[in-house]
Design a protein around this motif. Structure first.
Motif, PDB file in Angstrom:
ATOM      1  N   ARG A 168      -3.947  11.260  -8.127  1.00  0.00           N
ATOM      2  CA  ARG A 168      -4.188  10.301  -7.121  1.00  0.00           C
ATOM      3  C   ARG A 168      -5.544  10.528  -5.165  1.00  0.00           C
ATOM      4  O   ARG A 168      -3.986  10.386  -4.935  1.00  0.00           O
ATOM      5  CB  ARG A 168      -3.963   8.837  -7.505  1.00  0.00           C
ATOM      6  N   TYR A 181      -6.854   9.101  -1.726  1.00  0.00           N
ATOM      7  CA  TYR A 181      -7.397   8.154  -0.917  1.00  0.00           C
ATOM      8  C   TYR A 181      -8.240   8.614   0.212  1.00  0.00           C
ATOM      9  O   TYR A 181      -7.473   9.274   0.527  1.00  0.00           O
ATOM     10  CB  TYR A 181      -6.613   6.847  -0.729  1.00  0.00           C
ATOM     11  N   TYR A 222      -9.315   6.836   4.204  1.00  0.00           N
ATOM     12  CA  TYR A 222      -9.516   5.846   5.281  1.00  0.00           C
ATOM     13  C   TYR A 222     -10.039   6.418   5.998  1.00  0.00           C
ATOM     14  O   TYR A 222     -10.004   7.356   6.373  1.00  0.00           O
ATOM     15  CB  TYR A 222      -8.187   5.790   5.243  1.00  0.00           C
ATOM     16  N   SER A 256      -6.811  -0.685  12.572  1.00  0.00           N
ATOM     17  CA  SER A 256      -6.131  -0.286  10.749  1.00  0.00           C
ATOM     18  C   SER A 256      -6.876   0.855   9.805  1.00  0.00           C
ATOM     19  O   SER A 256      -8.343   0.670  10.470  1.00  0.00           O
ATOM     20  CB  SER A 256      -5.587  -1.818  10.677  1.00  0.00           C
ATOM     21  N   LEU A 257      -5.810   0.671   8.860  1.00  0.00           N
ATOM     22  CA  LEU A 257      -7.066   1.649   8.477  1.00  0.00           C
ATOM     23  C   LEU A 257      -7.802   0.751   7.130  1.00  0.00           C
ATOM     24  O   LEU A 257      -7.202  -0.694   6.454  1.00  0.00           O
ATOM     25  CB  LEU A 257      -5.340   2.686   7.467  1.00  0.00           C
ATOM     26  N   VAL A 275     -11.554   5.515  -3.174  1.00  0.00           N
ATOM     27  CA  VAL A 275      -9.939   6.060  -4.437  1.00  0.00           C
ATOM     28  C   VAL A 275     -10.442   6.976  -5.520  1.00  0.00           C
ATOM     29  O   VAL A 275     -12.001   6.726  -6.020  1.00  0.00           O
ATOM     30  CB  VAL A 275      -9.222   4.460  -5.230  1.00  0.00           C
ATOM     31  N   LEU A 293      -9.665   9.167  -8.587  1.00  0.00           N
ATOM     32  CA  LEU A 293      -8.860   9.097  -9.790  1.00  0.00           C
ATOM     33  C   LEU A 293      -8.521  10.644 -10.645  1.00  0.00           C
ATOM     34  O   LEU A 293      -7.339  10.412 -11.001  1.00  0.00           O
ATOM     35  CB  LEU A 293      -8.999   7.637 -10.273  1.00  0.00           C
ATOM     36  N   TYR A 310       2.387   7.383   0.113  1.00  0.00           N
ATOM     37  CA  TYR A 310       1.673   7.948  -0.013  1.00  0.00           C
ATOM     38  C   TYR A 310       1.171   8.704   1.366  1.00  0.00           C
ATOM     39  O   TYR A 310       2.814   9.009   2.052  1.00  0.00           O
ATOM     40  CB  TYR A 310       0.472   7.366   1.274  1.00  0.00           C
ATOM     41  N   PHE A 337       0.154  10.920   4.406  1.00  0.00           N
ATOM     42  CA  PHE A 337      -1.497  11.235   4.245  1.00  0.00           C
ATOM     43  C   PHE A 337      -1.531  12.365   5.654  1.00  0.00           C
ATOM     44  O   PHE A 337      -0.109  13.621   5.611  1.00  0.00           O
ATOM     45  CB  PHE A 337      -0.954   9.838   6.251  1.00  0.00           C
ATOM     46  N   TYR A 361       5.073  -1.516   1.853  1.00  0.00           N
ATOM     47  CA  TYR A 361       5.167  -0.635   2.164  1.00  0.00           C
ATOM     48  C   TYR A 361       5.283  -0.189   3.349  1.00  0.00           C
ATOM     49  O   TYR A 361       4.641  -1.292   4.179  1.00  0.00           O
ATOM     50  CB  TYR A 361       4.185   1.032   1.773  1.00  0.00           C
ATOM     51  N   TYR A 396       5.256   2.120   7.712  1.00  0.00           N
ATOM     52  CA  TYR A 396       4.620   3.433   7.906  1.00  0.00           C
ATOM     53  C   TYR A 396       4.904   3.858   9.393  1.00  0.00           C
ATOM     54  O   TYR A 396       4.704   2.338   9.813  1.00  0.00           O
ATOM     55  CB  TYR A 396       3.532   3.900   7.153  1.00  0.00           C
ATOM     56  N   PRO A 452      -0.584   8.105   8.891  1.00  0.00           N
ATOM     57  CA  PRO A 452       1.018   7.425   8.989  1.00  0.00           C
ATOM     58  C   PRO A 452       1.992   8.117   7.900  1.00  0.00           C
ATOM     59  O   PRO A 452       1.608   8.969   7.401  1.00  0.00           O
ATOM     60  CB  PRO A 452       0.292   6.728   7.741  1.00  0.00           C
ATOM     61  N   PHE A 462       5.974   8.249   5.505  1.00  0.00           N
ATOM     62  CA  PHE A 462       6.398   7.091   5.077  1.00  0.00           C
ATOM     63  C   PHE A 462       7.210   6.662   5.376  1.00  0.00           C
ATOM     64  O   PHE A 462       7.844   7.655   5.720  1.00  0.00           O
ATOM     65  CB  PHE A 462       5.841   7.308   3.311  1.00  0.00           C
ATOM     66  N   TYR A 479       9.742   1.452   0.589  1.00  0.00           N
ATOM     67  CA  TYR A 479       8.353   0.686  -0.389  1.00  0.00           C
ATOM     68  C   TYR A 479       9.375   0.133  -0.947  1.00  0.00           C
ATOM     69  O   TYR A 479      10.190   0.279  -1.144  1.00  0.00           O
ATOM     70  CB  TYR A 479       7.188   0.974  -0.944  1.00  0.00           C
ATOM     71  N   ARG A 488       3.338   0.544  10.681  1.00  0.00           N
ATOM     72  CA  ARG A 488       2.233  -0.373   9.961  1.00  0.00           C
ATOM     73  C   ARG A 488       2.699  -0.309   8.042  1.00  0.00           C
ATOM     74  O   ARG A 488       3.994   0.104   7.933  1.00  0.00           O
ATOM     75  CB  ARG A 488       1.006   0.685   9.351  1.00  0.00           C
ATOM     76  N   GLY A 545      -4.373   4.229 -13.662  1.00  0.00           N
ATOM     77  CA  GLY A 545      -3.457   3.231 -12.598  1.00  0.00           C
ATOM     78  C   GLY A 545      -3.570   3.810 -11.579  1.00  0.00           C
ATOM     79  O   GLY A 545      -3.675   4.682 -11.295  1.00  0.00           O
ATOM     80  N   TYR A 546      -3.403   3.316 -10.635  1.00  0.00           N
ATOM     81  CA  TYR A 546      -3.389   3.219  -8.962  1.00  0.00           C
ATOM     82  C   TYR A 546      -2.907   2.770  -8.245  1.00  0.00           C
ATOM     83  O   TYR A 546      -3.277   1.193  -8.007  1.00  0.00           O
ATOM     84  CB  TYR A 546      -4.890   4.090  -8.909  1.00  0.00           C
ATOM     85  N   ASN A 547      -2.889   2.650  -7.417  1.00  0.00           N
ATOM     86  CA  ASN A 547      -1.898   1.566  -5.744  1.00  0.00           C
ATOM     87  C   ASN A 547      -2.411   1.694  -4.696  1.00  0.00           C
ATOM     88  O   ASN A 547      -2.259   2.127  -3.925  1.00  0.00           O
ATOM     89  CB  ASN A 547      -0.578   1.500  -6.165  1.00  0.00           C
ATOM     90  N   GLU A 548      -4.204   1.137  -4.622  1.00  0.00           N
ATOM     91  CA  GLU A 548      -4.655   1.289  -3.087  1.00  0.00           C
ATOM     92  C   GLU A 548      -3.765   0.566  -2.578  1.00  0.00           C
ATOM     93  O   GLU A 548      -4.085  -0.805  -2.511  1.00  0.00           O
ATOM     94  CB  GLU A 548      -5.897   0.710  -4.004  1.00  0.00           C
ATOM     95  N   GLN A 549      -4.084   1.283  -1.231  1.00  0.00           N
ATOM     96  CA  GLN A 549      -2.813  -0.057  -0.038  1.00  0.00           C
ATOM     97  C   GLN A 549      -3.714  -0.170   1.115  1.00  0.00           C
ATOM     98  O   GLN A 549      -4.659   0.426   1.358  1.00  0.00           O
ATOM     99  CB  GLN A 549      -1.750   0.966   0.067  1.00  0.00           C
ATOM    100  N   PHE A 550      -3.205  -1.601   1.300  1.00  0.00           N
ATOM    101  CA  PHE A 550      -4.314  -2.334   1.436  1.00  0.00           C
ATOM    102  C   PHE A 550      -3.306  -2.132   3.357  1.00  0.00           C
ATOM    103  O   PHE A 550      -1.882  -3.060   2.984  1.00  0.00           O
ATOM    104  CB  PHE A 550      -4.987  -3.751   1.293  1.00  0.00           C
ATOM    105  N   PHE A 551      -3.801  -1.295   4.705  1.00  0.00           N
ATOM    106  CA  PHE A 551      -2.500  -1.814   5.456  1.00  0.00           C
ATOM    107  C   PHE A 551      -3.426  -2.924   6.900  1.00  0.00           C
ATOM    108  O   PHE A 551      -4.195  -3.516   6.572  1.00  0.00           O
ATOM    109  CB  PHE A 551      -3.302  -0.927   6.810  1.00  0.00           C
ATOM    110  N   GLY A 552      -2.084  -3.159   7.312  1.00  0.00           N
ATOM    111  CA  GLY A 552      -2.221  -4.575   8.381  1.00  0.00           C
ATOM    112  C   GLY A 552      -2.294  -4.135   9.862  1.00  0.00           C
ATOM    113  O   GLY A 552      -2.989  -1.750   9.750  1.00  0.00           O
TER     114      GLY A 552
END
Lengths: 112, 122
Positions: free
Chosen positions: A31, A33, A35, A42-43, A48, A50, A100, A102, B33, B35, B43, B45, B48, B91, B107-114
């Motif tokens: 997996r 990713y 960005y 932000s990112l 994605v 897989l 993650y 990075f 999560y 970071y 970033p 980690f 989480y 973050r 299955g995967y966990n695409e993360q959306f960042f602030g």
């Protein structure tokens, strides 16, 4: 130790040119990713990936994943100035953790 | 809101003070999560949560750092007795996992960042 390395770290290229950013990692993962990060922002999720052999394309960017070689690439076709940003790859190890890891990031500057 | 929000956006504090950073994830996202991102780096980690349960805190640098998510939504990252080396962008990210067993095929966990909180310790 888990490592995710990108190269190059910095890339300055002319508009219209093609180039590839490489992401090498040291642990098992299927997996991955990509960005994008603009300065002070932000990112933003780009791709994605897989599974082994996965290829995704969006506009002038194409990402691929080779899990056997532990390598992902981000190919830029006919670069334009708007693509200037820092690009990060990140992976989730298959050990079961959801965090993650990075890469170091590639700072891309496209010159007009 | 539509995305992950964080507050404050900027925090300047004096060495030795405690700070609390807040994250409000995307509505319905199960996982959250934290970071830390140093200038010019990717970033790193910290910790989480799935719902309110802290699943992994292996990235917290020392016991001055702690995080909670008591109701499974908003999370707070607290740094006690801040030091100058704590200065960084913090973050938060969230992801929607339909099932806790996202290890199944696909299955995967695409993360959306602030937007992050820029912490400066003087």
């Amino acid at each position: 130790e888990l490592k995710v390395e990108q190269n190059p770290l910095f890339l300055s290229m002319q508009e219209g040119k093609n180039y590839t950013i490489y992401c090498n990692y040291s642990t098992t993962s299927d997996r991955l990713y990509w960005y994008r990060q603009d300065p002070g922002k932000s990112l933003e999720s780009l791709f994605v990936l897989l599974s082994n052999g996965a290829v995704k394309q969006e506009g002038r960017l194409m990402a691929s994943l080779d899990t056997k070689a532990r390598l992902s690439t981000l190919h830029i076709t006919a670069a334009v100035h708007d693509l200037s940003a820092t690009y990060f790859c990140a992976l989730s190890p298959t050990s079961g953790t959801y965090k993650y890891i990075f890469g170091t990031g590639t700072r891309l500057k496209v010159l007009a | 809101g539509a995305g992950v929000s964080q507050s404050p956006r900027y925090k300047v504090t004096k060495r030795g003070q405690d700070v609390a950073l807040r994250c409000d994830p995307i509505s319905g996202h199960v996982s959250l999560y934290w970071y830390r991102q140093a200038l010019g780096q990717g970033p790193e980690f910290l910790t989480y949560f799935n719902y309110e349960a802290q699943q992994d805190k292996s990235g917290l640098p020392n016991d001055r750092f702690s995080a909670e998510r008591p109701e499974g939504s908003i999370s707070t990252l607290t740094i006690q007795r801040t030091e100058q080396r704590d200065s960084a962008m913090y973050r938060c990210a969230s992801s929607y996992i339909p099932s806790l067993d996202w290890g199944y095929s696909g299955g995967y966990n695409e993360q959306f960042f602030g937007p992050g909180t820029r912490l400066t310790v003087l």
